[in-house]
Scaffold this motif. Sequence first.
Motif, mmCIF file in Angstrom:
data_model
loop_
_atom_site.group_PDB
_atom_site.id
_atom_site.type_symbol
_atom_site.label_atom_id
_atom_site.label_comp_id
_atom_site.label_asym_id
_atom_site.label_seq_id
_atom_site.Cartn_x
_atom_site.Cartn_y
_atom_site.Cartn_z
ATOM 1 N N ALA A 1 0.866 3.571 1.564
ATOM 2 C CA ALA A 1 1.442 2.557 2.446
ATOM 3 C C ALA A 1 0.408 2.067 3.449
ATOM 4 O O ALA A 1 0.311 0.865 3.734
ATOM 5 N N ALA A 2 -0.375 2.996 4.003
ATOM 6 C CA ALA A 2 -1.427 2.603 4.939
ATOM 7 C C ALA A 2 -2.500 1.787 4.241
ATOM 8 O O ALA A 2 -2.979 0.776 4.768
ATOM 9 N N THR A 3 -2.904 2.203 3.049
ATOM 10 C CA THR A 3 -3.924 1.485 2.296
ATOM 11 C C THR A 3 -3.500 0.045 2.025
ATOM 12 O O THR A 3 -4.299 -0.890 2.137
ATOM 13 N N ARG A 4 -2.226 -0.135 1.696
ATOM 14 C CA ARG A 4 -1.711 -1.478 1.397
ATOM 15 C C ARG A 4 -1.344 -2.257 2.651
ATOM 16 O O ARG A 4 -0.980 -3.432 2.566
ATOM 17 N N GLY A 5 -1.413 -1.615 3.819
ATOM 18 C CA GLY A 5 -1.106 -2.304 5.057
ATOM 19 C C GLY A 5 0.351 -2.289 5.427
ATOM 20 O O GLY A 5 0.815 -3.148 6.186
ATOM 21 N N GLU A 6 1.096 -1.304 4.934
ATOM 22 C CA GLU A 6 2.516 -1.208 5.243
ATOM 23 C C GLU A 6 2.710 -0.306 6.461
ATOM 24 O O GLU A 6 2.173 0.797 6.527
ATOM 25 N N ARG A 7 3.522 -0.715 7.391
ATOM 26 C CA ARG A 7 3.682 0.006 8.650
ATOM 27 C C ARG A 7 4.437 1.318 8.495
ATOM 28 O O ARG A 7 4.389 2.171 9.381
ATOM 29 N N VAL A 8 5.108 1.529 7.374
ATOM 30 C CA VAL A 8 5.871 2.769 7.209
ATOM 31 C C VAL A 8 4.967 3.988 7.143
ATOM 32 O O VAL A 8 5.421 5.112 7.259
ATOM 33 N N ALA A 9 3.682 3.778 6.974
ATOM 34 C CA ALA A 9 2.779 4.911 6.839
ATOM 35 C C ALA A 9 2.801 5.799 8.068
ATOM 36 O O ALA A 9 2.807 7.024 7.971
ATOM 37 N N ARG A 10 2.797 5.181 9.249
ATOM 38 C CA ARG A 10 2.753 5.975 10.474
ATOM 39 C C ARG A 10 4.010 6.835 10.613
ATOM 40 O O ARG A 10 3.956 7.989 11.016
ATOM 41 N N GLU A 11 5.171 6.278 10.223
ATOM 42 C CA GLU A 11 6.406 7.036 10.307
ATOM 43 C C GLU A 11 6.423 8.177 9.303
ATOM 44 O O GLU A 11 6.965 9.252 9.575
#
Length: 645
Positions: free
Chosen positions: A615-625
Motif C-alpha cells: 500500500a505504501a509502495t503504491r501510494g495508498e494511505r492505508v499503509a500507515r494504519e
Amino acid sequence: MSAEVANHPRPQLRRPWTSLDGRWSFAWDRDAGWRSPGSVEWDAEILVPFAPETAASGLGVVEPWRACWYRRSFEAPALVDGERLLLHFGAVDHDATVWVDGQLVATHEGGWTPFSADVTEAVAGGGAHAASGAARAGSHEIVVRALDDPLDMELPRGKQDWREQPHMIWYPRTTGIWQRVWLEVVPAVRIETLHWRPSVADWALGVEVRVDGWERGADDANRGAAVANDGADEANCGATGDDLELSITLRAGDRLLARDRCAVIDGEVTRTLALPDAGIFSERDELLWSPRSPTLIDAELELLRDGEVVDRVASYSALRSVAVDRGRFLLNDQPLPLRLVLDQGTWPESGLTPPSLEAIERDVELTQALGFNGVRKHQKIEDPRFLRVADERGLLVWEELPSAYRFSNRAAGLLTRTWTEAIERDRSHPCIVAWLPVNESWGVPSLPSSPRQRALVTALCALARALDGDRPALGNDGWELSADGDMLGIHDYGEADLLASRYADGLDRALEQETLSRRRLLLDGVARAGRPVVLSEFGGIAFTPASDEAVTWGYDRVRDAGEFVARYAGLLEQVHAIPGLAGFCYTQLTDTHQEANGLLTAEREPKGPLEAFAAATRGERVAREASAAATRQEDPVPPSPHGGA
C-alpha cells in the motif's frame, strides 16, 4: 510457462541441451603459478555453478587467491551429418581458459557474460574420427582455469569486496564459474544469433538473424550485392528452390499471429512481421506487453536448405515500446510511474548464483507483492532465467553495468567489452526498459574535472543507444549528472522531512542543490532539458534483531516491525508527493550480507505485512494504519524453497 522453458540457460534461443553442472574437481592456485592442466594438484571438489566463496559450492572459502582450476569428465553425444558440439559457459569470473582433452578450445575475458567453444574436433581426436567430426567413444575431460585477481580495481567487479572480509556495502568475492555450464549439439548450418525489435507504432515485430556454417555461392553473392541496402527486408522474401531459407511462425497462446518465409542473404535475415490489428483498443491492449498484461509472443524459427529443415529453434518476444517524453517515462506510449526496488541479486548460501529456479520465481513474486512494478538490478548482470521470469510475469528491469573502481585505459576497455556483450545478450528481453552504465561516479572519481572520465560516461551511454536504440539509457546515476542520459537518477537517503524540504520548490530547483555527501547533482553547464527525474536510490532503513546490530549496516535504523512499516509508509508518502517525479527506486529488496536495509530478510522473509508495504509502495494511505499489525500478522507467502541450480 513450462519448467523446461523457464530453466533453459538461453531462453530466447532454445534447442535441446545437456547440463554439465554438478560435482567437479577443484584446485586453488593462490599465486596463479600453474600454467597447464598437467601441473595442477587437484585437492578438492566443488558443486558447479556455485562460486567457491559460497556455502552452496561445498567449499565456502573466502581467503583471497588469484586463480582456481576446475575439471570434470563427460560423455560426448553421437554426432551425425556434420553436427557440431558446443560447450557453453554462462559466466566465469574473470579470465577463463578452457581445455578439452588437453586441447585449448577457448579463452574469454570478462566475468559477467557468456562464451562458447566448438569442441567437435577436440572430442574427435585424430584419425578417422577427426575427419568425420564424430566423437571418440568413452569419456572426455574439461579443464577450466579462472584468473581473478582480488586486488585488481580495474576489473568490472560490481559489489565484490577487495578486502578479505566484506565491509559496509561491499560483499564477498565471486571467483570462477558462477553461472551454468552446458553442452549443445547443433547442425553444421545453424541459427547463430537471434534478436527481436518490437514496433508498437507499426504494430509489427522485427527479427534479426545471423546464420553460421553457410557457404557463399555465386547466386548468393549476386543477390547479396543487389540487396546491400535498407531495402533488403523486402527483397529477400519469397525465394524458393535451392536457397537457404528461414521460416518464422509467431503465436500468442493458441492464436496464430504471423507466418513468413524468407531467403537468407549472406548469412543474415532482417525481417519485419506485421501483426494482426483489429483497430479496436481493447483487442490491441490484449497483445501489448505491460506489467498489467505481460503477453508474450512465442516464436518458432526453422532454417531450411532445399526445402528440408536443417535447424529449428524456439524463442519468444513481446510487443511493447519504451520511451521518455516531457519528463515522463512511457510504456506503450502511455505514462507509467516507475515503482522500482534495488535488487542486489544475492543469496546467503549461493552468492550471485540463484540457488534454484524456484528461488528466482519467489524473488519476482515477492517484489510484485510488495507493490513494485520493477527492479533495478544493482551492479550485476543477472542470470538469464531471471529475465525470462520477469518477461513472463511483467516485471520491469533496469540493467546496470558492474563498476570498476580505478580509471585507466584498460578499465575503459574492459567496461566497454562487458557492456557490449551484456547488451547483445539481453536486448531482446521485453522486461528490460533502461540501460544504466555508471553508478555514483564509481570508476570515474574525477568526473567533474576530467574530460576523459566524462568521455567514458558519454561513450557507455552512447554505446547502449547504438547497440539497442529502443530503450532509454542513463549516464552517471546518483549525482554529477551529465547531458548524456535520457533520464536523470538522483540518490537521496534523507528522511521524510528532509525530502519534503529538499523537493518543496520542484525538481528543477532540487537539481541545483548538493546531496547529503556534498556531491553536486548537475555538472557545470548541464541542464535538465525536460528529462524525466527518478529518485533512483533512497530509504536504506535497517531493521534487524538487536543482537545483530553490531554487525549489520544501514543508512538509518529502527527497532521493531511496527516502527519499520510506519517509517517506510511515511517516507513513501513523501516521495509520492514530489510533483513531476517520474518514479523511484527504494533501497532495497533484501538484506544482503552485512547490509540490513531490506524489506525482506536475506532468507526472503518479509519484515512486516506485505499488504502494508504494498500500500505504501503504491501510494495508498492505508499503509500507515496497517503498520500497527506488523508485529502480529503472519506472512502470507510460503517459506522460501531451496533446490539445486
